[in-house]
Design an enzyme around this catalytic site. Structure first.
Site, PDB file in Angstrom:
ATOM      1  N   LYS A  32       2.082   5.652   2.839  1.00  0.00           N
ATOM      2  CA  LYS A  32       2.121   7.065   3.221  1.00  0.00           C
ATOM      3  C   LYS A  32       3.524   7.549   3.596  1.00  0.00           C
ATOM      4  O   LYS A  32       4.422   6.752   3.852  1.00  0.00           O
ATOM      5  CB  LYS A  32       1.088   7.343   4.323  1.00  0.00           C
ATOM      6  CG  LYS A  32      -0.321   7.373   3.716  1.00  0.00           C
ATOM      7  CD  LYS A  32      -1.394   7.781   4.667  1.00  0.00           C
ATOM      8  CE  LYS A  32      -2.727   7.833   3.891  1.00  0.00           C
ATOM      9  NZ  LYS A  32      -3.876   7.969   4.788  1.00  0.00           N
ATOM     10  N   ARG A  37      -7.301   0.077   4.800  1.00  0.00           N
ATOM     11  CA  ARG A  37      -7.443   0.650   3.453  1.00  0.00           C
ATOM     12  C   ARG A  37      -6.065   0.607   2.790  1.00  0.00           C
ATOM     13  O   ARG A  37      -5.155   1.308   3.229  1.00  0.00           O
ATOM     14  CB  ARG A  37      -7.955   2.084   3.603  1.00  0.00           C
ATOM     15  CG  ARG A  37      -8.226   2.806   2.304  1.00  0.00           C
ATOM     16  CD  ARG A  37      -8.715   4.224   2.576  1.00  0.00           C
ATOM     17  NE  ARG A  37      -8.988   4.932   1.338  1.00  0.00           N
ATOM     18  CZ  ARG A  37      -8.056   5.540   0.622  1.00  0.00           C
ATOM     19  NH1 ARG A  37      -6.812   5.553   1.005  1.00  0.00           N
ATOM     20  NH2 ARG A  37      -8.384   6.160  -0.506  1.00  0.00           N
TER      21      ARG A  37
HETATM   22  N1  HH2 Z   1      -6.295   8.232   3.072  1.00  0.00           N
HETATM   23  C1  HH2 Z   1      -6.411   8.753   1.830  1.00  0.00           C
HETATM   24  C2  HH2 Z   1      -7.670   8.915   1.225  1.00  0.00           C
HETATM   25  N2  HH2 Z   1      -8.784   8.518   1.867  1.00  0.00           N
HETATM   26  N3  HH2 Z   1      -9.831   7.559   3.752  1.00  0.00           N
HETATM   27  C3  HH2 Z   1      -9.747   7.042   4.982  1.00  0.00           C
HETATM   28  N4  HH2 Z   1     -10.856   6.649   5.619  1.00  0.00           N
HETATM   29  N5  HH2 Z   1      -8.550   6.887   5.620  1.00  0.00           N
HETATM   30  C4  HH2 Z   1      -7.373   7.266   5.036  1.00  0.00           C
HETATM   31  O1  HH2 Z   1      -6.302   7.132   5.677  1.00  0.00           O
HETATM   32  C5  HH2 Z   1      -7.427   7.834   3.726  1.00  0.00           C
HETATM   33  C6  HH2 Z   1      -8.699   7.975   3.099  1.00  0.00           C
HETATM   34  C7  HH2 Z   1      -5.179   9.183   1.112  1.00  0.00           C
HETATM   35  O2  HH2 Z   1      -4.650   8.125   0.351  1.00  0.00           O
HETATM   36  P1  HH2 Z   1      -4.878   7.908  -1.224  1.00  0.00           P
HETATM   37  O3  HH2 Z   1      -6.327   7.739  -1.544  1.00  0.00           O
HETATM   38  O4  HH2 Z   1      -4.023   6.803  -1.669  1.00  0.00           O
HETATM   39  O5  HH2 Z   1      -4.305   9.215  -1.878  1.00  0.00           O
HETATM   40  P2  HH2 Z   1      -4.977  10.529  -2.460  1.00  0.00           P
HETATM   41  O6  HH2 Z   1      -5.755  11.190  -1.371  1.00  0.00           O
HETATM   42  O7  HH2 Z   1      -3.806  11.347  -2.940  1.00  0.00           O
HETATM   43  O8  HH2 Z   1      -5.894  10.125  -3.597  1.00  0.00           O
END
Ligand code: HH2
Length: 279
Positions: free
Chosen positions: A222, A257
């Site tokens: 992040k 995660r």
């Molecule tokens: N962060 C993201 C998405 N889902 N769920 C939980 N429980 N906690 C988190 O910190 C979290 C999440 C964002 O990361 P990512 O899926 O890599 O990116 P994007 O939302 O752009 O798909």
């Protein structure tokens, strides 16, 4: 699946549970487009399972700052050729969605947990669906909505406010019939938070643990890691992501995660071996 959360945590004997990220999106902040084709996504799920992920979190809508919404129908279309195949492999699947229609589809296809970054505020029917199905549930804190959440986030006491929010959403979920022992809580690193808020929450994990529920941390690649280190590209933020996991684990968090499963699992194994040697 009746005691989903406890099963997965107990089966891991106190070690951190690593949740591998699989984004079926063209626009995720780090891996957008990489696993958009079904065969690539299924291969990725198998690879990160082999690297040591206990659960794969599959999402079909990016929630990065500024992201546009994706309709439930489009989310389901993205999931259709991937999620059933991953679940059929015997891999434990979590569905990253705020919408009950999508969660219902994923649970029908074999998912065991719903990861709701809106903590039930986006779709009033989500908690009752989770309750009916006896699924696991992750409730995450977010200030505002992805489109605008990073505009000007402000807190008096970020740890106390996030803890209070999570406690209230746990109560709402339980009132809708979700069993408390199936719930995991998450401070929502990067979701309506500045650098100092993210750091305070990582340093204050112990305070969140005092709610008596397992804490999940999603810090992987992040922006705050880039702000500290100067690593501008998400893929260059792996060492900082691992540092955040280890700090979270020290604080008492149980689930992580992550995008970089193999590297994170290796770091946890070494940290656990050192702890064991120290008694
Ligand atoms: N962060 C993201 C998405 N889902 N769920 C939980 N429980 N906690 C988190 O910190 C979290 C999440 C964002 O990361 P990512 O899926 O890599 O990116 P994007 O939302 O752009 O798909």
């Amino acid at each position: 699946m009746s005691a989903f959360r406890d099963d997965i945590l107990k089966s891991h004997m106190g070690l951190p549970v690593v949740m591998g990220i699989l984004n079926l999106t063209p626009d995720s902040f780090s891996d957008g487009g990489e696993f958009f084709r079904a065969p690539d996504a299924i291969a990725r799920a198998r690879q990160i399972t082999a690297e040591g992920a206990q659960i794969i979190d599959i999402g079909a809508e990016s929630t990065r700052p500024g992201s546009e919404r994706v309709s439930p129908a489009e989310q389901i279309a993205r999931l259709r050729d991937v999620l059933p195949a991953v679940a059929a492999d015997g891999i434990t699947v979590s569905i990253d969605t705020t919408r009950s229609e999508v969660a219902g589809f994923a649970l029908d296809c074999g998912a065991s947990m719903v990861n709701d970054v809106s903590a039930g505020r986006d779709d009033a029917g989500l908690f009752s669906l989770v309750a009916e199905r006896g699924a696991g549930l992750c409730l995450m804190h977010m200030l505002g909505k992805p489109k605008t959440m990073q505009a000007d986030p402000h807190y008096e006491d970020v740890v106390a406010e996030v803890k209070d929010f999570l406690a209230r959403r746990v109560d709402v979920a339980c009132a809708a019939g979700v069993q408390r022992e199936r719930i995991v809580i998450d401070p929502g690193i990067g979701f309506g938070k500045r650098l100092e808020h993210n750091l305070a929450l990582l340093a204050g994990v112990g305070e969140l643990c005092s709610l008596g529920l397992p804490v999940l941390i999603g810090a992987s690649r992040k922006r705050f890691i880039g702000e500290i280190s100067g690593a501008e590209t998400p893929v260059d933020r792996v060492p900082g992501s691992i540092a955040a996991c280890l700090a979270g684990w020290r604080g008492g968090a149980r689930m992580f995660r992550v995008h970089d499963v193999g590297a994170t699992v290796q770091a946890f194994k070494v940290a656990a071996a050192i702890d064991a040697a120290g008694g």
